[in-house]
Design a protein around this motif. Structure first.
Motif, PDB file in Angstrom:
ATOM      1  N   PHE A  78       0.867  -1.190   0.000  1.00  0.00           N
ATOM      2  CA  PHE A  78       0.000   0.000   0.000  1.00  0.00           C
ATOM      3  C   PHE A  78       0.903   1.239   0.000  1.00  0.00           C
ATOM      4  CE2 PHE A  78       0.549   1.771   4.299  1.00  0.00           C
ATOM      5  CZ  PHE A  78       1.144   0.713   4.957  1.00  0.00           C
ATOM      6  N   GLY A  79       0.265   2.401  -0.100  1.00  0.00           N
ATOM      7  CA  GLY A  79       0.957   3.680   0.090  1.00  0.00           C
ATOM      8  C   GLY A  79       2.144   3.888  -0.837  1.00  0.00           C
ATOM      9  N   LEU A  80       3.305   4.155  -0.242  1.00  0.00           N
ATOM     10  CA  LEU A  80       4.492   4.524  -1.029  1.00  0.00           C
ATOM     11  C   LEU A  80       5.079   3.347  -1.806  1.00  0.00           C
ATOM     12  CD1 LEU A  80       6.259   6.906   1.520  1.00  0.00           C
ATOM     13  CD2 LEU A  80       4.949   7.542  -0.515  1.00  0.00           C
ATOM     14  N   MET A  81       4.527   2.151  -1.621  1.00  0.00           N
ATOM     15  CA  MET A  81       4.984   1.019  -2.430  1.00  0.00           C
ATOM     16  C   MET A  81       4.303   1.017  -3.810  1.00  0.00           C
ATOM     17  SD  MET A  81       5.202  -2.081   0.254  1.00  0.00           S
ATOM     18  CE  MET A  81       6.804  -2.553   0.867  1.00  0.00           C
ATOM     19  N   THR A  82       3.209   1.737  -3.932  1.00  0.00           N
ATOM     20  CA  THR A  82       2.421   1.694  -5.175  1.00  0.00           C
ATOM     21  C   THR A  82       2.750   2.904  -6.069  1.00  0.00           C
ATOM     22  OG1 THR A  82       0.597   3.021  -4.303  1.00  0.00           O
ATOM     23  CG2 THR A  82       0.542   0.643  -3.850  1.00  0.00           C
ATOM     24  N   ASP A  83       2.511   2.766  -7.382  1.00  0.00           N
ATOM     25  CA  ASP A  83       2.718   3.897  -8.299  1.00  0.00           C
ATOM     26  C   ASP A  83       1.841   5.077  -7.891  1.00  0.00           C
ATOM     27  OD1 ASP A  83       4.511   2.449  -9.775  1.00  0.00           O
ATOM     28  OD2 ASP A  83       3.083   1.902 -11.356  1.00  0.00           O
ATOM     29  N   GLU A  84       0.614   4.769  -7.558  1.00  0.00           N
ATOM     30  CA  GLU A  84      -0.344   5.826  -7.201  1.00  0.00           C
ATOM     31  C   GLU A  84       0.109   6.594  -5.947  1.00  0.00           C
ATOM     32  OE1 GLU A  84      -4.046   4.572  -5.502  1.00  0.00           O
ATOM     33  OE2 GLU A  84      -5.152   5.795  -6.939  1.00  0.00           O
ATOM     34  N   GLY A  85       0.602   5.849  -4.959  1.00  0.00           N
ATOM     35  CA  GLY A  85       1.051   6.475  -3.707  1.00  0.00           C
ATOM     36  C   GLY A  85       2.312   7.304  -3.878  1.00  0.00           C
ATOM     37  N   ARG A  86       2.978   7.163  -5.017  1.00  0.00           N
ATOM     38  CA  ARG A  86       4.224   7.906  -5.252  1.00  0.00           C
ATOM     39  C   ARG A  86       3.992   9.142  -6.131  1.00  0.00           C
ATOM     40  NH1 ARG A  86       8.437   4.690  -3.354  1.00  0.00           N
ATOM     41  NH2 ARG A  86      10.056   5.644  -4.625  1.00  0.00           N
ATOM     42  N   GLN A  87       2.732   9.398  -6.479  1.00  0.00           N
ATOM     43  CA  GLN A  87       2.411  10.620  -7.218  1.00  0.00           C
ATOM     44  C   GLN A  87       2.537  11.825  -6.278  1.00  0.00           C
ATOM     45  OE1 GLN A  87       2.057   9.495 -10.756  1.00  0.00           O
ATOM     46  NE2 GLN A  87       0.549  11.110 -10.647  1.00  0.00           N
ATOM     47  N   ALA A  88       3.014  12.939  -6.816  1.00  0.00           N
ATOM     48  CA  ALA A  88       3.195  14.143  -5.983  1.00  0.00           C
ATOM     49  C   ALA A  88       1.913  14.970  -5.946  1.00  0.00           C
ATOM     50  CB  ALA A  88       4.338  14.975  -6.532  1.00  0.00           C
ATOM     51  N   THR A  89       1.524  15.390  -4.766  1.00  0.00           N
ATOM     52  CA  THR A  89       0.333  16.233  -4.639  1.00  0.00           C
ATOM     53  C   THR A  89       0.714  17.695  -4.364  1.00  0.00           C
ATOM     54  OG1 THR A  89       0.209  15.512  -2.338  1.00  0.00           O
ATOM     55  CG2 THR A  89      -1.247  14.399  -3.900  1.00  0.00           C
ATOM     56  N   TRP A  90       2.017  17.956  -4.324  1.00  0.00           N
ATOM     57  CA  TRP A  90       2.506  19.334  -4.155  1.00  0.00           C
ATOM     58  C   TRP A  90       3.611  19.614  -5.167  1.00  0.00           C
ATOM     59  CZ3 TRP A  90       1.022  23.278  -0.902  1.00  0.00           C
ATOM     60  CH2 TRP A  90       0.141  22.942   0.127  1.00  0.00           C
ATOM     61  N   LEU A  91       3.536  20.786  -5.793  1.00  0.00           N
ATOM     62  CA  LEU A  91       4.653  21.299  -6.587  1.00  0.00           C
ATOM     63  C   LEU A  91       5.367  22.324  -5.709  1.00  0.00           C
ATOM     64  CD1 LEU A  91       6.044  21.505  -9.452  1.00  0.00           C
ATOM     65  CD2 LEU A  91       4.668  23.572  -9.746  1.00  0.00           C
ATOM     66  N   ILE A  92       6.646  22.099  -5.453  1.00  0.00           N
ATOM     67  CA  ILE A  92       7.428  23.048  -4.646  1.00  0.00           C
ATOM     68  C   ILE A  92       8.268  23.869  -5.612  1.00  0.00           C
ATOM     69  CG2 ILE A  92       9.037  23.331  -2.734  1.00  0.00           C
ATOM     70  CD1 ILE A  92       6.458  21.812  -1.940  1.00  0.00           C
ATOM     71  N   ASP A  93       7.900  25.130  -5.764  1.00  0.00           N
ATOM     72  CA  ASP A  93       8.514  26.006  -6.760  1.00  0.00           C
ATOM     73  C   ASP A  93       9.584  26.854  -6.058  1.00  0.00           C
ATOM     74  OD1 ASP A  93       9.135  27.750  -8.747  1.00  0.00           O
ATOM     75  OD2 ASP A  93       7.094  28.488  -9.083  1.00  0.00           O
ATOM     76  N   CYS A  94      10.852  26.465  -6.218  1.00  0.00           N
ATOM     77  CA  CYS A  94      11.949  27.160  -5.517  1.00  0.00           C
ATOM     78  C   CYS A  94      12.473  28.303  -6.373  1.00  0.00           C
ATOM     79  CB  CYS A  94      13.076  26.179  -5.199  1.00  0.00           C
ATOM     80  SG  CYS A  94      12.554  24.870  -4.108  1.00  0.00           S
ATOM     81  N   ARG A  95      12.418  29.503  -5.833  1.00  0.00           N
ATOM     82  CA  ARG A  95      12.930  30.696  -6.538  1.00  0.00           C
ATOM     83  C   ARG A  95      14.001  31.318  -5.647  1.00  0.00           C
ATOM     84  NH1 ARG A  95       7.005  33.056  -8.325  1.00  0.00           N
ATOM     85  NH2 ARG A  95       6.294  31.120  -9.280  1.00  0.00           N
ATOM     86  N   LEU A  96      15.171  30.697  -5.664  1.00  0.00           N
ATOM     87  CA  LEU A  96      16.220  31.033  -4.695  1.00  0.00           C
ATOM     88  C   LEU A  96      17.448  31.581  -5.400  1.00  0.00           C
ATOM     89  CD1 LEU A  96      15.703  27.687  -2.827  1.00  0.00           C
ATOM     90  CD2 LEU A  96      15.218  29.924  -1.820  1.00  0.00           C
ATOM     91  N   ASN A  97      18.130  32.512  -4.730  1.00  0.00           N
ATOM     92  CA  ASN A  97      19.333  33.096  -5.325  1.00  0.00           C
ATOM     93  C   ASN A  97      20.576  32.270  -5.067  1.00  0.00           C
ATOM     94  OD1 ASN A  97      18.131  35.352  -6.495  1.00  0.00           O
ATOM     95  ND2 ASN A  97      17.989  36.330  -4.480  1.00  0.00           N
ATOM     96  N   LYS A  98      20.521  31.435  -4.057  1.00  0.00           N
ATOM     97  CA  LYS A  98      21.688  30.587  -3.777  1.00  0.00           C
ATOM     98  C   LYS A  98      21.228  29.261  -3.189  1.00  0.00           C
ATOM     99  CE  LYS A  98      23.031  32.422   0.788  1.00  0.00           C
ATOM    100  NZ  LYS A  98      21.882  32.895   1.386  1.00  0.00           N
ATOM    101  N   LEU A  99      22.135  28.297  -3.187  1.00  0.00           N
ATOM    102  CA  LEU A  99      21.802  26.979  -2.644  1.00  0.00           C
ATOM    103  C   LEU A  99      21.438  27.122  -1.169  1.00  0.00           C
ATOM    104  CD1 LEU A  99      21.981  23.849  -3.415  1.00  0.00           C
ATOM    105  CD2 LEU A  99      24.106  23.905  -2.097  1.00  0.00           C
ATOM    106  N   PRO A 100      20.252  26.686  -0.764  1.00  0.00           N
ATOM    107  CA  PRO A 100      19.881  26.843   0.650  1.00  0.00           C
ATOM    108  C   PRO A 100      20.477  25.752   1.519  1.00  0.00           C
ATOM    109  CG  PRO A 100      18.083  25.828  -0.553  1.00  0.00           C
ATOM    110  CD  PRO A 100      19.186  26.086  -1.573  1.00  0.00           C
ATOM    111  N   HIS A 101      20.524  25.997   2.827  1.00  0.00           N
ATOM    112  CA  HIS A 101      20.892  24.940   3.777  1.00  0.00           C
ATOM    113  C   HIS A 101      19.889  23.799   3.582  1.00  0.00           C
ATOM    114  CE1 HIS A 101      21.621  22.771   7.461  1.00  0.00           C
ATOM    115  NE2 HIS A 101      22.556  23.628   7.842  1.00  0.00           N
TER     116      HIS A 101
END
Ligand code: F3S
Length: 436
Positions: free
Chosen positions: A186-209
């Motif tokens: 179940f869950g993260l073992m399945t293709d469906e459970g590994r789909q992303a429900t968030w897009l994290i849009d990084c707009r950074l000037n330098k590599l963050p910690h």
């Protein structure tokens, strides 16, 4: 949680019926009951080796010792030799002093007993590390392989950076599934459970910690799967992307409860499937430099006296890679040289597995000797277990780990500030706003 019908193969049914003994029958019953509660309808065979974790300092530890002893006494073994989270004590390299050593020895008196039971059940000798997936220990699952691990940071790394498949399991379930060689699907073992429900849009000037941006992501998505964009050019240029991704994932897993993240053009599933991994109706979170600064400045100071002198500096949670160990040793030694000092003013402890430490001494004997002479300690301990031991409240600890910060009273500092603390023994003049 919903209960479901559960399908067993004839071989699994035979175990459930007790044909291979009562203890294994109980193991099967536990795993199937857990699977039903989680909505699984079948088991799947496990492939790469197990990794286990236990909460050393809690009362919850003892029932597990009892259960594991019963498994070992019944002659059961895990389906493959396994690795385990770090032990609680390393007095040679992280000595709490005489009074606390006695407390520590008492609090962790079961240490040798558990080691014996684990070895009977199939543990690899001395493979005590939350970063056992690094090459020096080599419990490194391949892309697509099913595993059933505990330790949130290792689970996150295996899912995200290696592309293996495991859920976030609890203590005990890890051992039951390792004995059976099967886990509920179940869950993260399945293709469906590994789909992303968030897009994290990084707009950074330098590599963050890594542990700051990881915390920001974890706090926002909590237990969902994020797909990170805007980081690939910076991360793919790093000398040690493995260490960076390990730390980023750890912070998502501890400041939130993320078991898997995808990073565009970096992590293997994102390389293979790109934005097809985004689920319909996904949400978006934009992270810029101001957002990270706001988060860093928001951390509360939990020390009784915010202006107290730091007593120790803890580097690494999870255990460091070999490259991180070399980098930190070199960085502190350079700081000492530039300042005209021979020894550190506040002792830094760099946390690694014994295997990584041995490789460091083999590959870089001069650096290892200089680090030792300057007062840098290299230890196999788990810093959080150390800080959570009763009676340790008077330790004023600085850390580069946002996981350690979240699980203790330690204060989290950026790398340059942390080096300054090591050199001077003092907090930097300009503390983050929330820490002033
Ligand atoms: Fe590892 Fe201990 Fe941190 S197990 S991830 S060093 S809490």
């Amino acid at each position: 949680m919903k209960e479901t019908d559960f399908e067993l193969t004839p071989e699994e049914q035979a175990i459930m019926d007790g044909e291979q003994g009562e203890v294994l029958q109980r193991v099967m019953n536990t795993v199937v009951t857990y699977g039903k509660l989680m909505g699984a309808t079948r088991l799947i065979d496990l492939q790469a080796a197990p990794h286990l974790a236990l909460s050393w300092s809690t009362d919850g530890f003892y029932p597990f010792i009892k259960i594991f002893k019963e498994l070992a006494d019944a002659g059961l073994k895990t389906y493959a030799p396994f690795t385990s989270n770090p032990k609680a004590m390393d007095h040679d390299n992280l000595d709490p002093g005489e009074a606390k050593r006695a407390i520590m020895n008492e609090a962790h008196s079961h240490d040798a007993l558990l080691t014996g039971i684990y070895e009977k059940l199939g543990m690899v000798k001395n493979a005590w590390s939350c970063a056992s997936f690094l090459p020096e220990i080599g419990n490194t699952p391949k892309y697509g392989e099913y595993i059933s691990w505990t330790e949130s940071s290792a689970i996150n790394f295996a899912n995200s950076v290696l592309g293996a498949r495991t859920n976030r399991n609890s203590m005990g379930i890890d051992m039951m599934t390792a004995i059976l060689g099967k886990a509920p699907y179940f869950g993260l073992m399945t293709d469906e459970g590994r789909q992303a429900t968030w897009l994290i849009d990084c707009r950074l000037n330098k590599l963050p910690h890594p542990q700051l941006i990881g915390a920001a992501i974890g706090l926002k998505v909590v237990e969902d799967v994020p797909y990170v964009i805007g980081m690939d050019e910076m991360v793919n240029k790093l000398d040690d992307p493995i260490g960076y991704l390990k730390d980023l994932g750890t912070a998502t897993a501890s400041n939130g409860a993320v078991g898997l993240f995808h990073m565009e053009n970096v992590t293997p599933e994102a390389k293979n499937h790109g934005r097809d991994l985004l689920a319909e109706g996904y949400q978006t979170y934009v992270i810029d430099d101001a957002e990270l600064e706001r988060l860093y400045n928001s951390y509360p100071v939990l020390w009784p006296d915010p202006d107290a002198r730091p007593t120790r500096v803890f580097i690494g949670c999870p255990h460091n890679t070999l490259a991180q160990l070399k980098w930190w040793s070199g960085r502190i030694l350079k700081g000492l040289k530039d300042a005209g000092q021979d020894r550190v003013a506040c002792t830094p402890y760099i946390f690694v597995s014994d295997a990584v430490k041995a490789q460091f001494q083999l590959e870089s004997p001069q650096l290892a000797d200089e680090a030792c002479d300057a007062g840098i300690h290299i230890t196999r301990n788990c810093p959080v277990v150390y800080m959570q031991t009763p009676g340790y409240d008077d330790e004023m600890i600085i850390t580069n780990s946002n996981k350690s910060r979240a699980y203790s009273k330690a204060r989290f500092y950026m790398d340059d500030d942390l080096v300054e603390i090591v050199l001077t023994g003092e907090l930097p003049d300009k503390a983050p706003a929330g820490q002033s």
